[in-house]
Design a protein around this motif. Structure first.
Motif, PDB file in Angstrom:
ATOM      1  N   LYS A 148      -4.681 -43.971 -12.773  1.00 14.15           N
ATOM      2  CA  LYS A 148      -5.020 -42.696 -12.125  1.00 14.15           C
ATOM      3  C   LYS A 148      -5.166 -42.833 -10.609  1.00 14.15           C
ATOM      4  CE  LYS A 148      -8.397 -39.030 -11.938  1.00 14.15           C
ATOM      5  NZ  LYS A 148      -9.747 -38.607 -12.237  1.00 14.15           N
ATOM      6  N   ARG A 171      -1.794 -43.566  -8.997  1.00 14.92           N
ATOM      7  CA  ARG A 171      -0.920 -42.399  -9.168  1.00 14.92           C
ATOM      8  C   ARG A 171      -1.263 -41.327  -8.133  1.00 14.92           C
ATOM      9  NH1 ARG A 171       2.235 -41.377 -13.419  1.00 14.92           N
ATOM     10  NH2 ARG A 171       1.138 -42.933 -14.645  1.00 14.92           N
ATOM     11  N   GLU A 172      -2.544 -41.090  -7.903  1.00 14.36           N
ATOM     12  CA  GLU A 172      -2.974 -40.114  -6.898  1.00 14.36           C
ATOM     13  C   GLU A 172      -2.542 -40.555  -5.500  1.00 14.36           C
ATOM     14  OE1 GLU A 172      -7.169 -39.788  -7.404  1.00 14.36           O
ATOM     15  OE2 GLU A 172      -7.003 -38.417  -9.100  1.00 14.36           O
ATOM     16  N   SER A 173      -2.641 -41.848  -5.223  1.00 11.97           N
ATOM     17  CA  SER A 173      -2.266 -42.359  -3.899  1.00 11.97           C
ATOM     18  C   SER A 173      -0.777 -42.200  -3.649  1.00 11.97           C
ATOM     19  CB  SER A 173      -2.653 -43.830  -3.784  1.00 11.97           C
ATOM     20  OG  SER A 173      -4.037 -43.978  -3.917  1.00 11.97           O
ATOM     21  N   GLN A 201       1.190 -40.012  -4.787  1.00  7.09           N
ATOM     22  CA  GLN A 201       1.532 -38.602  -4.616  1.00  7.09           C
ATOM     23  C   GLN A 201       1.021 -38.013  -3.309  1.00  7.09           C
ATOM     24  OE1 GLN A 201      -0.025 -36.852  -8.184  1.00  7.09           O
ATOM     25  NE2 GLN A 201       1.621 -37.664  -9.453  1.00  7.09           N
ATOM     26  N   SER A 202       0.214 -38.766  -2.566  1.00  8.79           N
ATOM     27  CA  SER A 202      -0.309 -38.247  -1.308  1.00  8.79           C
ATOM     28  C   SER A 202       0.742 -38.358  -0.207  1.00  8.79           C
ATOM     29  CB  SER A 202      -1.580 -38.984  -0.897  1.00  8.79           C
ATOM     30  OG  SER A 202      -1.276 -40.308  -0.548  1.00  8.79           O
ATOM     31  N   TYR A 240       1.019 -41.991   1.873  1.00  2.76           N
ATOM     32  CA  TYR A 240       1.190 -43.249   1.136  1.00  2.76           C
ATOM     33  C   TYR A 240       2.252 -44.121   1.802  1.00  2.76           C
ATOM     34  CZ  TYR A 240       2.536 -46.567  -2.428  1.00  2.76           C
ATOM     35  OH  TYR A 240       2.845 -47.725  -3.090  1.00  2.76           O
TER      36      TYR A 240
END
Length: 84
Positions: free
Chosen positions: A10, A13-15, A17-18, A21
């Protein structure tokens, strides 16, 4: 230094999508070369705010046997490495 327990994909995955990154998955290919050698112990000492926690999230997502993270790494630098 904190300890990471019950890691998941998680956080990484969030990183990914930023917008800010920066792909540093090439370090995984270097670490893969060190597995089962005398150089298998790696110390990462970096100053504050240099991405140590991000690196841990990336490595735990990559090496986590329970997580299906293949699609997460397919389009990153490590996706082109022979050890992938």
């Amino acid at each position: 230094m904190g300890r990471y327990l019950n890691v998941t994909t998680k956080g990484f995955r969030e990183s990914v999508q930023s917008e800010i990154y920066v792909d540093k998955t090439g370090v995984i290919a270097l670490l893969n070369q060190m597995i089962d050698t005398e150089q298998k112990y790696v110390c990462v000492s970096r100053p504050r705010r240099f991405g140590k926690s991000m690196t841990i999230k990336m490595l735990s997502a990559y090496y986590n046997e329970e997580a299906q993270s293949g699609e997460l790494f397919d389009n990153l630098i490590i996706g082109n490495a022979p050890s992938y």
